[in-house]
Write a protein that holds these residues in place. Structure first.
Motif, PDB file in Angstrom:
ATOM      1  N   GLU A  90      42.255  42.071 104.436  1.00  0.00           N
ATOM      2  CA  GLU A  90      42.259  40.810 104.426  1.00  0.00           C
ATOM      3  C   GLU A  90      43.422  39.877 105.197  1.00  0.00           C
ATOM      4  OE1 GLU A  90      42.322  40.254 100.131  1.00  0.00           O
ATOM      5  OE2 GLU A  90      40.425  40.615  99.887  1.00  0.00           O
ATOM      6  N   CYS A  91      44.762  40.539 105.235  1.00  0.00           N
ATOM      7  CA  CYS A  91      45.699  40.114 105.939  1.00  0.00           C
ATOM      8  C   CYS A  91      45.351  40.083 107.525  1.00  0.00           C
ATOM      9  CB  CYS A  91      46.988  40.675 105.691  1.00  0.00           C
ATOM     10  SG  CYS A  91      47.807  40.407 103.981  1.00  0.00           S
ATOM     11  N   TRP A  92      45.042  41.179 107.890  1.00  0.00           N
ATOM     12  CA  TRP A  92      44.452  41.229 109.502  1.00  0.00           C
ATOM     13  C   TRP A  92      43.589  40.470 109.864  1.00  0.00           C
ATOM     14  CZ3 TRP A  92      44.189  47.395 109.254  1.00  0.00           C
ATOM     15  CH2 TRP A  92      45.614  47.985 109.341  1.00  0.00           C
ATOM     16  N   ASP A  93      42.461  40.188 109.040  1.00  0.00           N
ATOM     17  CA  ASP A  93      41.510  39.249 109.248  1.00  0.00           C
ATOM     18  C   ASP A  93      41.855  37.684 108.895  1.00  0.00           C
ATOM     19  OD1 ASP A  93      40.170  41.246 109.978  1.00  0.00           O
ATOM     20  OD2 ASP A  93      38.733  41.043 108.340  1.00  0.00           O
ATOM     21  N   SER A  94      43.115  37.348 108.612  1.00  0.00           N
ATOM     22  CA  SER A  94      43.488  35.834 108.061  1.00  0.00           C
ATOM     23  C   SER A  94      43.516  35.085 109.585  1.00  0.00           C
ATOM     24  CB  SER A  94      44.786  35.947 107.295  1.00  0.00           C
ATOM     25  OG  SER A  94      45.994  36.459 108.123  1.00  0.00           O
ATOM     26  N   TRP A  95      43.672  35.611 110.534  1.00  0.00           N
ATOM     27  CA  TRP A  95      43.520  34.790 111.809  1.00  0.00           C
ATOM     28  C   TRP A  95      42.325  35.240 112.389  1.00  0.00           C
ATOM     29  CZ3 TRP A  95      47.696  32.213 114.675  1.00  0.00           C
ATOM     30  CH2 TRP A  95      48.777  31.848 114.050  1.00  0.00           C
ATOM     31  N   GLU A  96      41.513  34.446 112.780  1.00  0.00           N
ATOM     32  CA  GLU A  96      40.255  34.539 113.823  1.00  0.00           C
ATOM     33  C   GLU A  96      40.722  35.002 115.075  1.00  0.00           C
ATOM     34  OE1 GLU A  96      36.703  32.100 113.226  1.00  0.00           O
ATOM     35  OE2 GLU A  96      37.597  31.686 111.210  1.00  0.00           O
ATOM     36  N   ASP A  97      39.933  35.365 115.880  1.00  0.00           N
ATOM     37  CA  ASP A  97      40.203  35.805 117.433  1.00  0.00           C
ATOM     38  C   ASP A  97      40.847  34.745 117.983  1.00  0.00           C
ATOM     39  OD1 ASP A  97      40.091  38.548 117.441  1.00  0.00           O
ATOM     40  OD2 ASP A  97      37.904  38.565 117.771  1.00  0.00           O
ATOM     41  N   ASP A  98      39.985  33.759 118.017  1.00  0.00           N
ATOM     42  CA  ASP A  98      40.416  32.502 118.802  1.00  0.00           C
ATOM     43  C   ASP A  98      41.362  31.318 118.218  1.00  0.00           C
ATOM     44  OD1 ASP A  98      38.519  31.642 117.256  1.00  0.00           O
ATOM     45  OD2 ASP A  98      37.171  30.694 118.738  1.00  0.00           O
ATOM     46  N   ALA A  99      42.083  31.857 117.331  1.00  0.00           N
ATOM     47  CA  ALA A  99      42.930  30.767 116.439  1.00  0.00           C
ATOM     48  C   ALA A  99      43.781  30.288 117.409  1.00  0.00           C
ATOM     49  CB  ALA A  99      43.227  31.326 115.187  1.00  0.00           C
ATOM     50  N   LEU A 100      44.578  31.347 118.024  1.00  0.00           N
ATOM     51  CA  LEU A 100      45.709  30.856 119.167  1.00  0.00           C
ATOM     52  C   LEU A 100      45.244  30.088 120.231  1.00  0.00           C
ATOM     53  CD1 LEU A 100      48.758  31.343 119.011  1.00  0.00           C
ATOM     54  CD2 LEU A 100      48.354  33.310 120.512  1.00  0.00           C
ATOM     55  N   VAL A 101      45.571  28.778 120.293  1.00  0.00           N
ATOM     56  CA  VAL A 101      45.095  28.029 121.307  1.00  0.00           C
ATOM     57  C   VAL A 101      46.279  27.696 122.402  1.00  0.00           C
ATOM     58  CG1 VAL A 101      44.431  25.341 121.852  1.00  0.00           C
ATOM     59  CG2 VAL A 101      43.793  26.475 119.490  1.00  0.00           C
ATOM     60  N   LEU A 102      47.388  27.799 122.035  1.00  0.00           N
ATOM     61  CA  LEU A 102      48.686  27.351 123.168  1.00  0.00           C
ATOM     62  C   LEU A 102      48.283  26.423 124.185  1.00  0.00           C
ATOM     63  CD1 LEU A 102      49.667  31.074 123.786  1.00  0.00           C
ATOM     64  CD2 LEU A 102      51.235  29.349 122.814  1.00  0.00           C
ATOM     65  N   ASP A 103      47.876  25.257 123.770  1.00  0.00           N
ATOM     66  CA  ASP A 103      47.510  23.972 124.454  1.00  0.00           C
ATOM     67  C   ASP A 103      48.798  23.258 124.713  1.00  0.00           C
ATOM     68  OD1 ASP A 103      46.837  21.599 125.788  1.00  0.00           O
ATOM     69  OD2 ASP A 103      44.837  22.083 125.094  1.00  0.00           O
ATOM     70  N   ARG A 104      49.554  23.534 125.706  1.00  0.00           N
ATOM     71  CA  ARG A 104      50.851  22.630 125.826  1.00  0.00           C
ATOM     72  C   ARG A 104      50.478  21.009 126.157  1.00  0.00           C
ATOM     73  NH1 ARG A 104      51.551  27.194 128.590  1.00  0.00           N
ATOM     74  NH2 ARG A 104      53.315  28.780 127.990  1.00  0.00           N
ATOM     75  N   GLN A 105      49.486  20.840 126.754  1.00  0.00           N
ATOM     76  CA  GLN A 105      49.430  19.289 126.992  1.00  0.00           C
ATOM     77  C   GLN A 105      48.874  18.481 125.801  1.00  0.00           C
ATOM     78  OE1 GLN A 105      49.889  17.886 130.211  1.00  0.00           O
ATOM     79  NE2 GLN A 105      50.693  19.828 130.756  1.00  0.00           N
ATOM     80  N   ARG A 106      48.087  19.342 125.160  1.00  0.00           N
ATOM     81  CA  ARG A 106      47.790  18.567 123.694  1.00  0.00           C
ATOM     82  C   ARG A 106      48.570  18.966 122.575  1.00  0.00           C
ATOM     83  NH1 ARG A 106      42.824  19.823 121.454  1.00  0.00           N
ATOM     84  NH2 ARG A 106      42.728  21.978 122.472  1.00  0.00           N
ATOM     85  N   ALA A 107      49.645  19.674 122.849  1.00  0.00           N
ATOM     86  CA  ALA A 107      50.414  19.960 121.823  1.00  0.00           C
ATOM     87  C   ALA A 107      49.946  20.724 120.415  1.00  0.00           C
ATOM     88  CB  ALA A 107      51.172  18.834 121.349  1.00  0.00           C
TER      89      ALA A 107
END
Length: 440
Positions: free
Chosen positions: A165-182
């Motif tokens: 459950e801990c390993w699955d708490s982040w979905e694969d595309d949860a990390l966005v890292l969009d600097r322009q949109r903050a």
């Protein structure tokens, strides 16, 4: 699953000076202290040269009897995940598998450590899930004795669920890292765990994104009835101990059938028996090599090591007499296997000590590289296994001899990869990357 031709999976089981109990006394021993980084680095790099799927480090949390240290070094091991993290920086492909107990850890902390190893290695981490079996370990963690066997397995099952459950708490595309949109992360794809069970409360989420493999590979020993069922539900790899091909075939068929009860296919779990190998340029040389090791085993060392495996002091019993009646309930699957062997064979305590001090119930092969390659191919094609966890009697030289002498023969026969075709351990094992529980 992939459609490629079925090939062997190989692990390199690293155990201090080697898998023979007297390896530290052998003239060819590295002659180093119990924890020397360059020693483990040389072993891991040899396994990677041989295109092994992974290296594996066992672990424990106690020294049962200090006086045993006079002759027995089998329980001297570095903390597995710490050593594997350091080996991640000097290897690029080989998987990094380590043992950690569900009895004396906490799910969130261990999930974090394993996820970190998976991140820093680029997706090569594996966890060998065990329950502790020694009262000596309990005494190092605030208890007088271990909790009852059934409770240990209930705790292990819940522990494993909480880690997943801990390993699955982040979905694969949860990390966005969009600097322009903050926007650093899509918080709709990060989930609290809200785990509340009989043994653990874990709120979550894990404080790092999902790791490269999605989840580190799960390894379990599926020998006992409870262990076999847990492995059939949750494992990616199963480590077994079988001393004959017939036993291995029977186990393999029964375990693969058991997978179906949990809606899993046979190819989703790799079965890897341990295999102790004594190599020589000729059969006579290999037999002499094996004999030289046997002559280094002190009788008392074998008996004390047998005591360690059985979680019982046998030193007060006549060494030429039979194994006494010992409690089976709550003991390890390895201990029960030894008791069954004693009843079946009539071996004395001394004979059992010498026998199990060498291979601990695993298959032993003695011969030339060609003879060993033939027997490995026979086991594999006979449906006894998906590969092996290679146990060199002496490290690192025994592993290097296998890599130089046996691996090329397996490659020539199309039984083993000539090079890595992926970067992660799941790639090497031919296992799919799992979806999160939130994506299903």
């Amino acid at each position: 699953m992939g459609t490629e031709r079925r090939q062997l999976s190989l692990g390199a089981f690293l155990m201090n000076y080697g898998h023979h109990i007297a390896a530290w006394r052998h003239p060819g021993s590295a002659g180093v202290g119990a924890v020397v980084y360059d020693f483990y680095k040389r072993c891991a790099q040899a396994a990677e040269r041989g295109k092994f799927d992974m290296v594996f480090l066992a672990d424990n949390n106690s020294i049962p009897l200090i006086e045993d240290l006079r002759t027995n070094v089998s329980f001297l091991q570095p903390e597995a995940l710490t050593m594997l993290s350091s080996l991640a920086g000097v290897t690029a492909y080989v998987g990094l598998a380590g043992t950690a107990s569900t009895t004396f850890n906490e799910p969130y902390a261990l999930a974090r450590r394993l996820s970190t190893l998976d991140h820093i290695s680029g997706g090569r981490a594996a966890w060998n899930v065990v329950t502790s079996t020694k009262d000596a370990e309990a005494r190092n963690f605030g208890s007088v004795e271990l909790m009852e066997h059934g409770k240990r397995y209930e705790r292990a099952e819940e522990f494993l669920r909480a880690v997943m459950e801990c390993w699955d708490s982040w979905e694969d595309d949860a990390l966005v890292l969009d600097r322009q949109r903050a926007v650093f992360a899509d918080t709709t794809r990060i989930h609290r765990v809200h785990h509340e069970g009989a043994f653990f409360r874990v709120e979550g989420p894990l404080n790092m994104p999902r790791s490269p493999q999605g989840r580190p590979v799960i390894i379990e020993a599926g020998t006992s009835a409870a262990g076999r069922r847990l492995a059939a539900q949750t494992a990616d790899v199963v480590f077994t101990a079988c001393e004959s091909k017939e036993d291995a075939i029977r186990y393999y068929r029964e375990f693969k059938d058991l997978l179906k009860e949990y809606g899993r296919e046979g190819g989703e779990v790799k079965v890897l028996p341990g295999l102790l190998i004594f190599l020589g340029e000729s059969e006579a040389e290999a037999l002499a090599y094996h004999r030289a090791f046997s002559e280094l085993i002190l009788p008392e060392a074998g008996v004390k090591y047998l005591s360690q495996l059985l979680n019982a002091d046998l030193t007060e019993y006549p060494v030429d007499g039979p194994l006494p009646d010992l409690p089976r309930e709550g003991n390890s699957s390895r201990a029960i296997m030894i008791m069954d062997m004693a009843a079946k064979s009539g071996m004395s305590i001394l004979e059992l000590g010498r026998h199990y001090a060498v291979a601990r119930g695993h298959m032993t092969m003695i011969g030339t590289p060609l003879q060993i390659a033939d027997r490995i191919e026979d086991w594999f094609r006979s449906g006894a296994c998906d590969g092996f966890n290679i146990m060199a009697p002496l490290l690192p030289s025994g592993l290097e001899q296998f890599v130089e002498g046996v691996v090329p023969l397996l490659q020539q026969r199309g039984l083993f990869r000539e090079d890595y075709t992926g970067r992660t351990l799941r790639d090497h094992l031919g296992l799919n990357r799992p979806e999160t529980q939130h994506e299903k």
